[in-house]
Scaffold this motif. Sequence first.
Motif, PDB file in Angstrom:
ATOM      1  N   ASP A   3       0.832  -1.204   0.000  1.00 57.33           N
ATOM      2  CA  ASP A   3       0.000   0.000   0.000  1.00 57.33           C
ATOM      3  C   ASP A   3       0.866   1.253   0.000  1.00 57.33           C
ATOM      4  N   PRO A   7      -0.071   3.391  -3.558  1.00 60.71           N
ATOM      5  CA  PRO A   7      -1.264   3.857  -2.824  1.00 60.71           C
ATOM      6  C   PRO A   7      -2.544   3.553  -3.589  1.00 60.71           C
ATOM      7  N   ARG A   8      -3.529   3.109  -2.860  1.00 58.60           N
ATOM      8  CA  ARG A   8      -4.829   2.803  -3.468  1.00 58.60           C
ATOM      9  C   ARG A   8      -5.699   4.059  -3.396  1.00 58.60           C
ATOM     10  N   SER A   9      -6.415   4.317  -4.454  1.00 61.76           N
ATOM     11  CA  SER A   9      -7.191   5.551  -4.549  1.00 61.76           C
ATOM     12  C   SER A   9      -8.683   5.273  -4.424  1.00 61.76           C
ATOM     13  N   ARG A  10      -9.404   6.281  -3.958  1.00 59.96           N
ATOM     14  CA  ARG A  10     -10.861   6.223  -3.938  1.00 59.96           C
ATOM     15  C   ARG A  10     -11.356   5.990  -5.364  1.00 59.96           C
ATOM     16  N   ALA A  11     -12.386   5.142  -5.527  1.00 58.80           N
ATOM     17  CA  ALA A  11     -12.870   4.833  -6.874  1.00 58.80           C
ATOM     18  C   ALA A  11     -14.376   4.595  -6.852  1.00 58.80           C
TER      19      ALA A  11
END
Length: 222
Positions: A3, A7-11
């Motif tokens: 992570d 980084p994981r993004s809002r989707a």
Amino acid sequence: MSDALFPRSRAEIAPGAVHVPGWLAPARQADLVNACREWARPPAGLRTVRTPGGGEMSARQVCLGWHWAPYRYARTVIDGDGAPVKPFPDWLGRLAREGVTTAYGQHAPRAESLDYDVALINFYDAGARMGMHRDSDEKSDAAVVSLSLGDTCVFRFGNPRTRTRPWTDVELHSGDLFVFGGPSRLAYHGVPRTHPGTAPPALGLTGRLNLTLRVSGLPHPP
């Protein structure tokens, strides 16, 4: 580590279906895990859900506010020990409304119009899964708020018309928020698999907990 590197993004996965990675801070996750442990204790504790056809769900469940049994709500554990369902705490309703506001931003409905009063809490051990289904037993069309704790899972989010494709597979990690409402409120969804051993070590949790918070639309008892 992954992570941090990626980084994981809002989707928005589908219209009205929003994934917000890492929404719950570690301390908040730990508080929820501790609360779930208390709610899982009998009476009206964690149980195996049996379907009308005689099958068993591999994920075990405990309910708050209203007890869900396929495919209706009751005030007692009608398919278990018969005890009154545990109460739905006000703070959990506030958390649900906070999740809706986070997911929808300026398009979120007014918080006071969202009377969250049901939690279905599913526990997945290493071999558990959830088939494609719709959350359609509520009398309200308010968005469902889903919180993930523990092991990462593959969350399959489909469409409102059929259990088959098209669908989108999303990895839900511990602390993730997923909200689905509007055109996606009755979309089919499921968990084809989890990834055992991926829970944050500090949680002390073996397996996955998923809290789905809902507005029943049912009359409150006097």
